[in-house]
Write an enzyme that holds these catalytic residues in place. Structure first.
Site, PDB file in Angstrom:
ATOM      1  N   PRO A   2     -45.357 -26.012 -27.464  1.00  0.00           N
ATOM      2  CA  PRO A   2     -44.233 -25.786 -26.552  1.00  0.00           C
ATOM      3  C   PRO A   2     -43.115 -24.998 -27.229  1.00  0.00           C
ATOM      4  CG  PRO A   2     -44.940 -28.077 -26.512  1.00  0.00           C
ATOM      5  CD  PRO A   2     -45.651 -27.437 -27.656  1.00  0.00           C
ATOM      6  N   GLU A   3     -42.489 -24.125 -26.469  1.00  0.00           N
ATOM      7  CA  GLU A   3     -41.352 -23.375 -26.994  1.00  0.00           C
ATOM      8  C   GLU A   3     -40.070 -24.178 -26.778  1.00  0.00           C
ATOM      9  OE1 GLU A   3     -41.330 -19.265 -26.916  1.00  0.00           O
ATOM     10  OE2 GLU A   3     -43.469 -19.033 -26.537  1.00  0.00           O
ATOM     11  N   LYS A  52     -37.676 -26.530 -31.807  1.00  0.00           N
ATOM     12  CA  LYS A  52     -38.831 -27.266 -31.285  1.00  0.00           C
ATOM     13  C   LYS A  52     -38.827 -28.737 -31.696  1.00  0.00           C
ATOM     14  CE  LYS A  52     -41.584 -23.034 -31.272  1.00  0.00           C
ATOM     15  NZ  LYS A  52     -42.852 -22.374 -31.651  1.00  0.00           N
ATOM     16  N   ARG A 258     -51.372 -14.414 -35.768  1.00  0.00           N
ATOM     17  CA  ARG A 258     -51.088 -14.651 -34.349  1.00  0.00           C
ATOM     18  C   ARG A 258     -51.400 -13.383 -33.571  1.00  0.00           C
ATOM     19  NH1 ARG A 258     -47.790 -19.076 -33.391  1.00  0.00           N
ATOM     20  NH2 ARG A 258     -48.590 -18.791 -31.273  1.00  0.00           N
TER      21      ARG A 258
END
Length: 270
Positions: A2-3, A52, A258
């Site tokens: 989650p951001e 986060k 990424r």
């Protein structure tokens, strides 16, 4: 993972459900049992988020720190909780509401020195009204690392993940591979303000939308995006699809382990 906007939404929800009253805290799984016992029955005074990281602040100064990581999930409901199903690391209940936490990367009780040390390791959060992003630029301006890697480094900017970083770079017209040392202070301030606007909208709406009004499905007469992450975006996970601005196929490549996404025309190196 989650951001940051999701964690801020969780902090707001947990404050609404539990703050201002004593809370029963347990660890059905057992891994958080000792720390849960230390706050069980105490009043939850407040909640907060930084990047986060989620924090529950209890009477007496105890702070429970939660980092969801890749697999953590939080569920909640009204009334009394049902018998736990699966690996519930932490359960909270106050008679009216319950909350279950499963699979977090971290769930721990922090004393003030450990809390301060954790916060000191994090960069400024675009969702923090008191932060201007200046400290982040001090870390970026002398670096040869790619902008994508720098903006995703939580010690530089706390809370922005792959989607927000990818989309903010598109909106700024900068390739993800551009070195930080080439970023001007003026351009950084524009990116920082853009992150603040986009992430605040994410907190309000519960989804990530990054396209400007001219590029929404309604304005362009196109079908809405279908993706498990939801939201309308320019380049994130749109490999090979036409750029919404210029029509050039969106590219992707692995950068710092990424997936990077960009438009080779709108984000040309300068």
């Amino acid at each position: 993972m989650p951001e940051g906007h999701t964690i801020h939404r969780l902090a707001e929800r947990h404050r609404k459900l539990f703050a201002g009253r004593p809370v029963a805290v347990a660890s059905p799984q057992g891994r958080f049992a000792a720390d849960a016992a230390r706050v069980d029955g105490r009043e939850l005074e407040d909640t907060s988020a930084r990047g986060k990281h989620l924090f529950h602040h209890y009477a007496g100064g105890a702070v429970v720190h939660v980092h969801l990581g890749l697999y953590g999930k939080v569920t909640d409901g009204d009334g009394a909780p049902l018998p736990p199903v699966g690996e519930v690391r932490m359960r909270m209940a106050n008679g009216e509401h319950w909350l279950d936490l499963r699979g977090p990367a971290a769930c721990e009780l922090l004393d003030p020195p450990r809390l301060d040390a954790l916060l000191a390791r994090l960069g400024p959060d675009p969702l923090d009204d008191d932060s201007d992003g200046g400290r982040a630029y001090d870390s970026i301006k002398g670096s040869g690392r790619p902008l994508m890697a720098l903006l995703m480094d939580q010690s530089i900017v706390a809370g922005a993940g792959l989607i927000y970083v990818t989309e903010s770079l598109f909106r700024a017209g900068l390739p993800p591979t551009a070195p930080g040392a080439r970023l001007s202070r003026r351009k950084w301030q524009a990116i920082w303000q853009d992150l603040r606007v986009l992430m605040r909208a994410g907190v309000a709406e519960g989804r990530i939308d990054t396209v400007r009004s001219a590029h929404t499905p309604e304005a362009m007469g196109r079908a809405p995006r279908v993706d498990r992450h939801g939201g309308e975006v320019y380049v994130y996970r749109r490999t090979g699809q036409p750029c919404l601005v210029c029509g050039t196929p969106v590219r992707t490549a692995v950068l710092n382990a990424r997936n990077a996404y960009w438009c080779p025309r709108c984000q040309r190196a300068r």
